[in-house]
Design a protein around this motif. Structure first.
Motif, PDB file in Angstrom:
ATOM      1  N   ASN A   1      14.061 -78.378  90.518  1.00 56.02           N
ATOM      2  CA  ASN A   1      15.344 -78.520  89.835  1.00 56.02           C
ATOM      3  C   ASN A   1      15.717 -79.988  89.697  1.00 56.02           C
ATOM      4  O   ASN A   1      15.495 -80.772  90.601  1.00 56.02           O
ATOM      5  CB  ASN A   1      16.434 -77.811  90.634  1.00 56.02           C
ATOM      6  CG  ASN A   1      16.194 -76.326  90.717  1.00 56.02           C
ATOM      7  OD1 ASN A   1      15.642 -75.733  89.819  1.00 56.02           O
ATOM      8  ND2 ASN A   1      16.620 -75.731  91.816  1.00 56.02           N
ATOM      9  N   VAL A   2      16.316 -80.310  88.555  1.00 54.38           N
ATOM     10  CA  VAL A   2      16.841 -81.659  88.395  1.00 54.38           C
ATOM     11  C   VAL A   2      18.062 -81.737  89.301  1.00 54.38           C
ATOM     12  O   VAL A   2      19.041 -81.013  89.124  1.00 54.38           O
ATOM     13  CB  VAL A   2      17.214 -81.964  86.923  1.00 54.38           C
ATOM     14  CG1 VAL A   2      17.938 -83.298  86.813  1.00 54.38           C
ATOM     15  CG2 VAL A   2      15.968 -81.965  86.051  1.00 54.38           C
ATOM     16  N   ALA A   3      17.978 -82.587  90.300  1.00 52.42           N
ATOM     17  CA  ALA A   3      19.052 -82.715  91.281  1.00 52.42           C
ATOM     18  C   ALA A   3      20.099 -83.732  90.825  1.00 52.42           C
ATOM     19  O   ALA A   3      21.272 -83.622  91.174  1.00 52.42           O
ATOM     20  CB  ALA A   3      18.476 -83.129  92.630  1.00 52.42           C
ATOM     21  N   HIS A   4      19.645 -84.715  90.014  1.00 58.65           N
ATOM     22  CA  HIS A   4      20.560 -85.782  89.604  1.00 58.65           C
ATOM     23  C   HIS A   4      19.938 -86.577  88.464  1.00 58.65           C
ATOM     24  O   HIS A   4      18.731 -86.818  88.464  1.00 58.65           O
ATOM     25  CB  HIS A   4      20.827 -86.707  90.797  1.00 58.65           C
ATOM     26  CG  HIS A   4      21.748 -87.835  90.493  1.00 58.65           C
ATOM     27  ND1 HIS A   4      23.104 -87.657  90.318  1.00 58.65           N
ATOM     28  CD2 HIS A   4      21.520 -89.160  90.339  1.00 58.65           C
ATOM     29  CE1 HIS A   4      23.664 -88.841  90.060  1.00 58.65           C
ATOM     30  NE2 HIS A   4      22.736 -89.758  90.065  1.00 58.65           N
ATOM     31  N   GLU A   5      20.756 -86.972  87.522  1.00 56.30           N
ATOM     32  CA  GLU A   5      20.339 -87.890  86.460  1.00 56.30           C
ATOM     33  C   GLU A   5      21.413 -88.949  86.315  1.00 56.30           C
ATOM     34  O   GLU A   5      22.601 -88.638  86.403  1.00 56.30           O
ATOM     35  CB  GLU A   5      20.184 -87.169  85.121  1.00 56.30           C
ATOM     36  CG  GLU A   5      18.861 -86.504  84.944  1.00 56.30           C
ATOM     37  CD  GLU A   5      18.651 -85.979  83.524  1.00 56.30           C
ATOM     38  OE1 GLU A   5      17.504 -85.938  83.102  1.00 56.30           O
ATOM     39  OE2 GLU A   5      19.638 -85.618  82.853  1.00 56.30           O
ATOM     40  N   GLU A   6      20.976 -90.164  86.093  1.00 61.41           N
ATOM     41  CA  GLU A   6      21.946 -91.249  85.912  1.00 61.41           C
ATOM     42  C   GLU A   6      21.278 -92.384  85.156  1.00 61.41           C
ATOM     43  O   GLU A   6      20.082 -92.596  85.262  1.00 61.41           O
ATOM     44  CB  GLU A   6      22.465 -91.635  87.297  1.00 61.41           C
ATOM     45  CG  GLU A   6      22.497 -93.027  87.691  1.00 61.41           C
ATOM     46  CD  GLU A   6      23.079 -93.259  89.106  1.00 61.41           C
ATOM     47  OE1 GLU A   6      23.296 -94.445  89.380  1.00 61.41           O
ATOM     48  OE2 GLU A   6      23.275 -92.341  89.919  1.00 61.41           O
ATOM     49  N   VAL A   7      22.074 -93.100  84.345  1.00 64.80           N
ATOM     50  CA  VAL A   7      21.586 -94.283  83.639  1.00 64.80           C
ATOM     51  C   VAL A   7      22.160 -95.506  84.341  1.00 64.80           C
ATOM     52  O   VAL A   7      23.374 -95.612  84.518  1.00 64.80           O
ATOM     53  CB  VAL A   7      21.986 -94.268  82.147  1.00 64.80           C
ATOM     54  CG1 VAL A   7      21.565 -95.565  81.466  1.00 64.80           C
ATOM     55  CG2 VAL A   7      21.364 -93.076  81.442  1.00 64.80           C
ATOM     56  N   THR A   8      21.266 -96.377  84.780  1.00 58.19           N
ATOM     57  CA  THR A   8      21.665 -97.599  85.486  1.00 58.19           C
ATOM     58  C   THR A   8      21.041 -98.794  84.785  1.00 58.19           C
ATOM     59  O   THR A   8      19.816 -98.909  84.744  1.00 58.19           O
ATOM     60  CB  THR A   8      21.177 -97.569  86.950  1.00 58.19           C
ATOM     61  OG1 THR A   8      21.652 -96.382  87.565  1.00 58.19           O
ATOM     62  CG2 THR A   8      21.671 -98.767  87.727  1.00 58.19           C
ATOM     63  N   ASP A   9      21.864 -99.641  84.221  1.00 56.04           N
ATOM     64  CA  ASP A   9      21.390-100.884  83.608  1.00 56.04           C
ATOM     65  C   ASP A   9      20.219-100.647  82.649  1.00 56.04           C
ATOM     66  O   ASP A   9      19.180-101.308  82.729  1.00 56.04           O
ATOM     67  CB  ASP A   9      21.004-101.873  84.715  1.00 56.04           C
ATOM     68  CG  ASP A   9      21.016-103.324  84.239  1.00 56.04           C
ATOM     69  OD1 ASP A   9      21.471-103.581  83.103  1.00 56.04           O
ATOM     70  OD2 ASP A   9      20.558-104.188  84.993  1.00 56.04           O
ATOM     71  N   GLY A  10      20.374 -99.651  81.746  1.00 59.56           N
ATOM     72  CA  GLY A  10      19.369 -99.405  80.721  1.00 59.56           C
ATOM     73  C   GLY A  10      18.208 -98.517  81.134  1.00 59.56           C
ATOM     74  O   GLY A  10      17.299 -98.274  80.350  1.00 59.56           O
ATOM     75  N   VAL A  11      18.220 -98.015  82.384  1.00 61.07           N
ATOM     76  CA  VAL A  11      17.138 -97.153  82.870  1.00 61.07           C
ATOM     77  C   VAL A  11      17.707 -95.790  83.251  1.00 61.07           C
ATOM     78  O   VAL A  11      18.656 -95.697  84.032  1.00 61.07           O
ATOM     79  CB  VAL A  11      16.422 -97.773  84.091  1.00 61.07           C
ATOM     80  CG1 VAL A  11      15.408 -96.809  84.680  1.00 61.07           C
ATOM     81  CG2 VAL A  11      15.745 -99.080  83.698  1.00 61.07           C
ATOM     82  N   LYS A  12      17.122 -94.732  82.671  1.00 62.55           N
ATOM     83  CA  LYS A  12      17.523 -93.368  83.023  1.00 62.55           C
ATOM     84  C   LYS A  12      16.647 -92.898  84.179  1.00 62.55           C
ATOM     85  O   LYS A  12      15.419 -92.877  84.077  1.00 62.55           O
ATOM     86  CB  LYS A  12      17.353 -92.438  81.830  1.00 62.55           C
ATOM     87  CG  LYS A  12      17.767 -91.000  82.129  1.00 62.55           C
ATOM     88  CD  LYS A  12      17.582 -90.129  80.898  1.00 62.55           C
ATOM     89  CE  LYS A  12      17.959 -88.705  81.183  1.00 62.55           C
ATOM     90  NZ  LYS A  12      17.689 -87.846  80.022  1.00 62.55           N
ATOM     91  N   ALA A  13      17.290 -92.540  85.286  1.00 64.20           N
ATOM     92  CA  ALA A  13      16.584 -92.042  86.464  1.00 64.20           C
ATOM     93  C   ALA A  13      16.848 -90.546  86.574  1.00 64.20           C
ATOM     94  O   ALA A  13      18.004 -90.114  86.577  1.00 64.20           O
ATOM     95  CB  ALA A  13      17.066 -92.754  87.716  1.00 64.20           C
ATOM     96  N   THR A  14      15.771 -89.757  86.653  1.00 65.78           N
ATOM     97  CA  THR A  14      15.882 -88.307  86.802  1.00 65.78           C
ATOM     98  C   THR A  14      15.237 -87.924  88.121  1.00 65.78           C
ATOM     99  O   THR A  14      14.032 -88.121  88.316  1.00 65.78           O
ATOM    100  CB  THR A  14      15.174 -87.573  85.644  1.00 65.78           C
ATOM    101  OG1 THR A  14      15.738 -88.027  84.405  1.00 65.78           O
ATOM    102  CG2 THR A  14      15.330 -86.069  85.767  1.00 65.78           C
ATOM    103  N   PHE A  15      16.042 -87.378  89.028  1.00 63.90           N
ATOM    104  CA  PHE A  15      15.575 -86.979  90.358  1.00 63.90           C
ATOM    105  C   PHE A  15      15.366 -85.469  90.394  1.00 63.90           C
ATOM    106  O   PHE A  15      16.222 -84.717  89.954  1.00 63.90           O
ATOM    107  CB  PHE A  15      16.605 -87.355  91.430  1.00 63.90           C
ATOM    108  CG  PHE A  15      16.759 -88.827  91.618  1.00 63.90           C
ATOM    109  CD1 PHE A  15      16.046 -89.484  92.616  1.00 63.90           C
ATOM    110  CD2 PHE A  15      17.622 -89.568  90.821  1.00 63.90           C
ATOM    111  CE1 PHE A  15      16.182 -90.847  92.800  1.00 63.90           C
ATOM    112  CE2 PHE A  15      17.776 -90.932  91.002  1.00 63.90           C
ATOM    113  CZ  PHE A  15      17.053 -91.576  91.996  1.00 63.90           C
ATOM    114  N   LYS A  16      14.227 -85.064  90.957  1.00 58.79           N
ATOM    115  CA  LYS A  16      13.943 -83.643  91.175  1.00 58.79           C
ATOM    116  C   LYS A  16      13.632 -83.447  92.649  1.00 58.79           C
ATOM    117  O   LYS A  16      12.981 -84.287  93.267  1.00 58.79           O
ATOM    118  CB  LYS A  16      12.752 -83.197  90.331  1.00 58.79           C
ATOM    119  CG  LYS A  16      13.029 -83.227  88.840  1.00 58.79           C
ATOM    120  CD  LYS A  16      11.864 -82.720  88.049  1.00 58.79           C
ATOM    121  CE  LYS A  16      12.164 -82.767  86.566  1.00 58.79           C
ATOM    122  NZ  LYS A  16      11.053 -82.266  85.762  1.00 58.79           N
ATOM    123  N   VAL A  17      14.118 -82.344  93.179  1.00 61.71           N
ATOM    124  CA  VAL A  17      13.852 -81.995  94.569  1.00 61.71           C
ATOM    125  C   VAL A  17      13.228 -80.615  94.559  1.00 61.71           C
ATOM    126  O   VAL A  17      13.754 -79.685  93.937  1.00 61.71           O
ATOM    127  CB  VAL A  17      15.153 -81.980  95.405  1.00 61.71           C
ATOM    128  CG1 VAL A  17      14.864 -81.607  96.844  1.00 61.71           C
ATOM    129  CG2 VAL A  17      15.844 -83.343  95.342  1.00 61.71           C
TER     130      VAL A  17
END
Length: 148
Positions: free
Chosen positions: A32-48
């Protein structure tokens, strides 16, 4: 000269398993995608995902005595172009429900970075990620993940 040849052969023999593990097909990470966030031009998608789920995707069985229960994976993409960003250094600190913590460097694997953590207790985990990609900027992301 003979010692040098033996040394290079030994180093090569040690490097091949690590390189093949890093290049191993880790499935499509259906966690499951646990979290998504855009930080300073980079999209980070976390899965657990559970280790059973993670290892099953690679056609592997859970080793006996393994204390890590979950795999945390993060994919980085350029927020504008969607291009995968696969080079850099990534560190994750997980704060356990009992306020103790675990910190690991994530290994680059097949388009994402990942590591295994012990999330065996029910409750709320704080996940804090610090990453420096190829552009040299240090960024961070954090979120809460609940194990039920």
């Amino acid at each position: 000269m003979k010692r040098m040849t033996i040394l290079f052969a030994a180093l090569f023999a040690l490097a091949v398993p690590m390189a093949s593990f890093a290049a191993m097909d880790h499935g499509d990470h259906q966690g499951n995608v646990a979290h998504e966030e855009v930080t300073d031009g980079v999209k980070a998608t976390f899965k657990v995902m559970s280790m059973k789920e993670h290892l099953k995707a690679m056609n592997l069985k859970m080793p006996k005595g393994m204390k890590e229960t979950h795999h945390i994976a993060v994919e980085f993409k350029d927020a504008k172009s969607g291009k995968a960003l696969t080079e850099g250094e990534v560190k994750v600190k997980v704060q356990n429900p009992d306020k103790s913590s675990q910190t690991k460097d994530l290994m680059g694997m097949q388009g994402h970075f990942g590591a295994d953590f012990d999330l065996s207790k029910k409750g709320k985990y704080g996940v804090m990620c610090k990453f420096q990609l190829k552009d040299g900027k240090v960024r961070s992301a954090k979120f809460w993940y609940t194990v039920k």
